[in-house]
Design an enzyme around this catalytic site. Structure first.
Site, PDB file in Angstrom:
ATOM      1  N   CYS A  71       0.849  -1.208   0.000  1.00 15.12           N
ATOM      2  CA  CYS A  71       0.000   0.000   0.000  1.00 15.12           C
ATOM      3  C   CYS A  71       0.875   1.246   0.000  1.00 15.12           C
ATOM      4  O   CYS A  71       0.577   2.233  -0.676  1.00 15.12           O
ATOM      5  CB  CYS A  71      -0.897   0.032   1.237  1.00 15.12           C
ATOM      6  N   HIS A 177     -31.915   4.802  19.153  1.00 12.31           N
ATOM      7  CA  HIS A 177     -30.866   5.815  18.983  1.00 12.31           C
ATOM      8  C   HIS A 177     -31.350   7.198  18.555  1.00 12.31           C
ATOM      9  O   HIS A 177     -30.591   8.155  18.646  1.00 12.31           O
ATOM     10  CB  HIS A 177     -29.798   5.290  18.025  1.00 12.31           C
ATOM     11  N   CYS A 218     -26.651  -5.152  17.658  1.00 15.88           N
ATOM     12  CA  CYS A 218     -27.899  -4.429  17.977  1.00 15.88           C
ATOM     13  C   CYS A 218     -29.115  -5.172  17.421  1.00 15.88           C
ATOM     14  O   CYS A 218     -30.125  -5.285  18.108  1.00 15.88           O
ATOM     15  CB  CYS A 218     -27.836  -2.992  17.482  1.00 15.88           C
TER      16      CYS A 218
END
Ligand code: HEC
Ligand code: HEC
Length: 257
Positions: A71, A177, A218
């Site tokens: 990279c 949320h 969640c």
């Protein structure tokens, strides 16, 4: 165990519903809800347990692949030639597909296509380490996801997923949320579910955690079926989740309970 969680959550949610939910549109980082010790742990690179994965990602960044390149061959020894402000805009529209692409998908693609390595699995330890290193280069930058123009339909689709009720508890991401952020769910104060710290280290699991793994956790919490990692749905959900945090500072690697 699962059933017990459901009952506890339902009871907690019933308590929540008793107090009216005040939706605050102003984004705030989950950091603001951390205990003092956890903040100190995040703030100090020597004690932040997420830095181990970042170091692993840094080593991957300079490792020569089968193409004879690393990279850093193209992006600089320390990734200096990557534009940190642009990294804070992910997911962005991919020039090739004209669809949103997450930062993790981008580094997974680069790893295989540019370096010539075997593909990394989405949300695998390696993919997360590389993503954490690259997003960590944008630490302190302001989250600035595009929501208009060609991105608008994708953003709207992500918002719809975020607000779609599902599962045995018939809840949506927004049920907790948006509607109850800043309020107590049992012993815990709910955050806005912001993604500005991801990938982050979860003390509860002892693991570097990607945002899509957190989405799974969640969905599991409200007993609904998650989507596959790297799926179209999760790309859209990540797009919307990240854009909700526009204006927050990137904290990668954050520390959370
Ligand atoms: C042969 C050169 C080359 C190699 C090797 C390479 N890249 Fe890239 N990379 C590019 C080019 C060219 C682009 C496109 C630049 C653009 O889109 O403006 C790019 C784009 C990117 C982007 C998107 C930047 C942005 O602002 O949206 C990321 C992130 C990235 N590379 C990470 C990596 C990682 C991580 C590796 C190693 C696994 C890697 N690259 C290897 C040439 C390379
Ligand atoms: C039953 C309530 C509930 C629902 C519904 C819910 N979450 Fe969460 N979520 C939590 C709790 C509790 C936490 C951990 C404490 C906190 O950050 O609020 C959390 C944390 C998060 C975090 C990490 C925030 C941080 O700063 O580390 C993200 C991101 C997140 N949720 C996204 C989602 C998404 C996306 C959905 C829908 C798929 C969703 N949540 C649905 C309760 C919920």
């Amino acid at each position: 165990m699962k059933l017990k969680t459901t009952i506890i959550l339902s009871a907690g949610f019933a308590t929540l519903c008793a107090g009216a939910g005040a939706f605050s549109a102003e984004p705030f980082s989950g950091y603001t809800l951390l205990r003092q010790e956890t903040r100190a742990m995040q703030d100090d690179d020597f004690s932040n347990p997420g830095m181990e994965a970042v170091a692993k990602g840094a080593a991957m960044f300079t490792a020569i692949g089968k193409s004879g390149k690393s990279c850093s061959t193209c992006h600089g020894e320390d990734g200096k030639q990557l534009d940190a402000k642009h990294l804070a805009r992910y997911p962005v529209l991919d020039a090739r597909t004209k669809r949103p692409i997450t930062l993790q998908q981008r580094v997974i693609n680069e790893w295989a296509e540019q370096n010539g390595n075997a593909p990394l699995k989405y949300e695998s330890d390696e993919a997360l380490a590389l993503e954490a290193y690259v997003r960590g280069l944008a630490r302190g930058q302001t989250v600035n996801v595009q929501t208009d123009g060609a991105m608008a339909p994708f953003y709207e689709a992500g918002k719809k997923l975020y607000e779609t009720r599902a599962g045995q508890l018939n809840m949506a991401c927004s049920s907790c949320h948006d509607d109850f952020a800043g309020q107590k769910l049992r012993a815990q104060v709910l955050s806005q579910g912001q993604t500005n710290g991801f990938p982050l280290y979860r003390l509860a699991t002892g693991k570097l955690t990607g945002s899509q793994t957190r989405f799974n956790q969640c969905y599991d919490a409200f007993r609904a079926n998650p989507y596959p990692f790297g799926s179209e749905e999760y790309t859209l959900l990540e797009l919307y989740a990240n854009a909700r945090g526009n204006g927050l500072k990137i904290e990668t690697p954050a520390v959370r309970f």
